[in-house]
Design an enzyme around this catalytic site. Structure first.
Site, PDB file in Angstrom:
ATOM      1  N   LYS A 185       0.822  -1.217   0.000  1.00  5.76           N
ATOM      2  CA  LYS A 185       0.000   0.000   0.000  1.00  5.76           C
ATOM      3  C   LYS A 185       0.855   1.266   0.000  1.00  5.76           C
ATOM      4  O   LYS A 185       2.068   1.196   0.232  1.00  5.76           O
ATOM      5  CB  LYS A 185      -0.959  -0.034   1.198  1.00  5.76           C
ATOM      6  CG  LYS A 185      -1.862  -1.278   1.226  1.00  5.76           C
ATOM      7  CD  LYS A 185      -2.947  -1.262   0.161  1.00  5.76           C
ATOM      8  CE  LYS A 185      -3.475  -2.629  -0.208  1.00  5.76           C
ATOM      9  NZ  LYS A 185      -4.498  -3.208   0.628  1.00  5.76           N
TER      10      LYS A 185
HETATM   11  C1  PLP Z   1      -5.523  -4.405   0.954  1.00  7.35           C
HETATM   12  C2  PLP Z   1      -6.969  -4.218   1.078  1.00  7.35           C
HETATM   13  C3  PLP Z   1      -7.674  -4.552   2.245  1.00  7.35           C
HETATM   14  C4  PLP Z   1      -7.053  -5.327   3.378  1.00  7.35           C
HETATM   15  O1  PLP Z   1      -5.979  -4.715   3.948  1.00  7.35           O
HETATM   16  P1  PLP Z   1      -5.060  -5.512   4.992  1.00  7.35           P
HETATM   17  O2  PLP Z   1      -4.317  -4.429   5.704  1.00  7.35           O
HETATM   18  O3  PLP Z   1      -4.174  -6.405   4.196  1.00  7.35           O
HETATM   19  O4  PLP Z   1      -5.959  -6.266   5.903  1.00  7.35           O
HETATM   20  C5  PLP Z   1      -9.003  -4.211   2.342  1.00  7.35           C
HETATM   21  N1  PLP Z   1      -9.642  -3.605   1.331  1.00  7.35           N
HETATM   22  C6  PLP Z   1      -9.017  -3.291   0.175  1.00  7.35           C
HETATM   23  C7  PLP Z   1      -9.779  -2.579  -0.884  1.00  7.35           C
HETATM   24  C8  PLP Z   1      -7.668  -3.612   0.012  1.00  7.35           C
HETATM   25  O5  PLP Z   1      -7.056  -3.349  -1.153  1.00  7.35           O
END
Ligand code: PLP
Length: 382
Positions: A185
């Site tokens: 991210k």
């Molecule tokens: C990555 C992601 C998540 C989950 O995030 P984590 O921190 O890995 O639990 C939830 N929603 C979306 C749209 C994502 O891309």
């Protein structure tokens, strides 16, 4: 013939000084949830522009806590895009709620407000918005539908760190907003997440639930002036964040503006290389004044004029050393949700976008020459 190029789909950038900050946490004698976590929560909220942030182990955990604390109960219907990562929806199942899949808007690839209206029932309790790829969803329309029907709104901002909607950062408003700090991210702490809110009560509740449901005194029970006594007031979860993650996150925050500008430059380069290709659809940019895309993902879509299908394009790019990904395989097409949906879903926009969409590499350490190389292959094949 195998190419020597190797451009992975994702790569984490660790700003200089990060290791030193982690070292300080190790030497402090305390590495779990503590003062660094609190510092990171405050710093993050200051950037976003909201009052409270509760750092947790993931965005998945953040969503679970947000749903729980808003009192979404077994049997409640929650409107959610199928076009999202599965955890947005899985967490609804864990609290017994019924996800009701809603189609997306062709432009933003986020929830389509006019489709939301069609599926609201007496059982609808909430709407979950996903700001896909870092593009702001149509929040004014969605918030006003929610207000009219007395629904809660939760924002999945996993892609939306530094997304702006009408001059304000996503996460600065009234809705519980959940961020992800997963390795790929825009801001990462390896794993991690945060719920951001302007409500002191909700923040307190979420904090308690994220730490076993233990009362506040318990968090400082290992400090010299802390007390050994604590009370469990709800069956909570173990979703806490660590000071090691906080040390990583604080460095990332310091670096966020630089990082954002590099992403912007790379995205502009993709646009300049690909926008003349009439066989491709490039991502739309926000049109409202004061709105800004966070460019977590750079997605392209093939059209009926394209000479190659999406799966073959992925394969060919891979042969030439270019990693790509697909965001997202719609959840209503996944086995569990297909088998448990009382009525089969048909979401025409979601399904057709999914067939043709592809995410290209986009990260700070991606070189401009890499984009030239990737775009050349795409233009040749498409
Ligand atoms: C990555 C992601 C998540 C989950 O995030 P984590 O921190 O890995 O639990 C939830 N929603 C979306 C749209 C994502 O891309």
């Amino acid at each position: 013939m195998k190419s020597k190029k190797n451009i992975p789909f994702a790569k984490t950038h660790i700003p200089p000084g990060t290791l030193g900050e982690i070292g300080k946490v190790f030497r402090s004698g305390w590495i779990a949830t503590g003062p660094k976590t609190a510092e990171f929560e405050t710093a993050f909220c200051n950037v976003i522009g909201n009052r409270h942030g509760v750092a947790v182990s993931s965005c998945t955990a953040a969503l679970h806590l947000a749903y729980s604390t808003l009192n979404i109960k077994p049997g409640d219907e929650v409107i959610v895009p199928s076009f999202t990562f599965c955890s947005t929806i899985n967490m609804l199942i864990h609290i017994g709620a019924i996800p009701v899949f809603c189609d997306i808007d062709e432009n933003t690839l986020c929830l389509n407000p006019s489709e939301i209206i069609k599926i609201i029932t007496a059982k609808t309790k909430a709407i979950v918005v996903v700001h896909f790829a870092g593009m702001p969803a149509l929040m004014d329309e969605i918030n006003s539908i929610a207000k009219k029907h007395n629904l809660k709104v939760i924002e999945d901002a996993a892609h939306a760190f530094l997304t702006k909607y009408k001059d304000k950062y996503v996460g600065s408003g009234n809705n519980l907003t959940c961020f992800s700090f997963y390795a790929t991210k825009n801001l990462t702490t390896a794993e991690g997440g945060m719920v951001v809110t302007n409500s002191t009560n909700l923040a307190e509740n979420i904090r308690i639930l994220s730490r076993h449901g233990m009362t506040k005194q318990a968090w400082s029970r290992y400090e010299t002036n802390g007390s050994w006594k604590y009370d469990v007031i709800a069956p909570g979860y173990k979703y806490n964040f660590t000071d090691i993650q906080a040390a990583i996150g604080l460095k990332q925050l310091e670096h966020a503006e630089v990082s954002r500008n590099i992403r912007l430059k790379l995205v502009n380069h993709y646009f300049s290389e690909l926008s003349d290709n009439p066989r491709l659809l490039l991502p739309t940019k926000p049109t409202e004044k004061g709105s800004e895309h966070a460019w977590h993902l750079f997605t392209i879509r093939l059209t009926s004029k394209s000479q190659i299908n999406r799966d073959d394009l992925i394969f060919k790019l891979k042969e030439k050393g270019v990693g790509t990904s697909v965001h997202f395989i719609p959840n209503h097409l996944q086995s569990y949700y297909k088998n448990t949906s009382p009525n089969r879903y048909h979401l025409p926009v979601t399904e057709s976008v999914y067939q043709n969409i592809l995410s290209l590499p986009l990260y700070e350490d991606l070189k401009s020459s890499d984009i030239t190389y990737i775009a050349k292959i795409i233009n040749q094949l498409v």
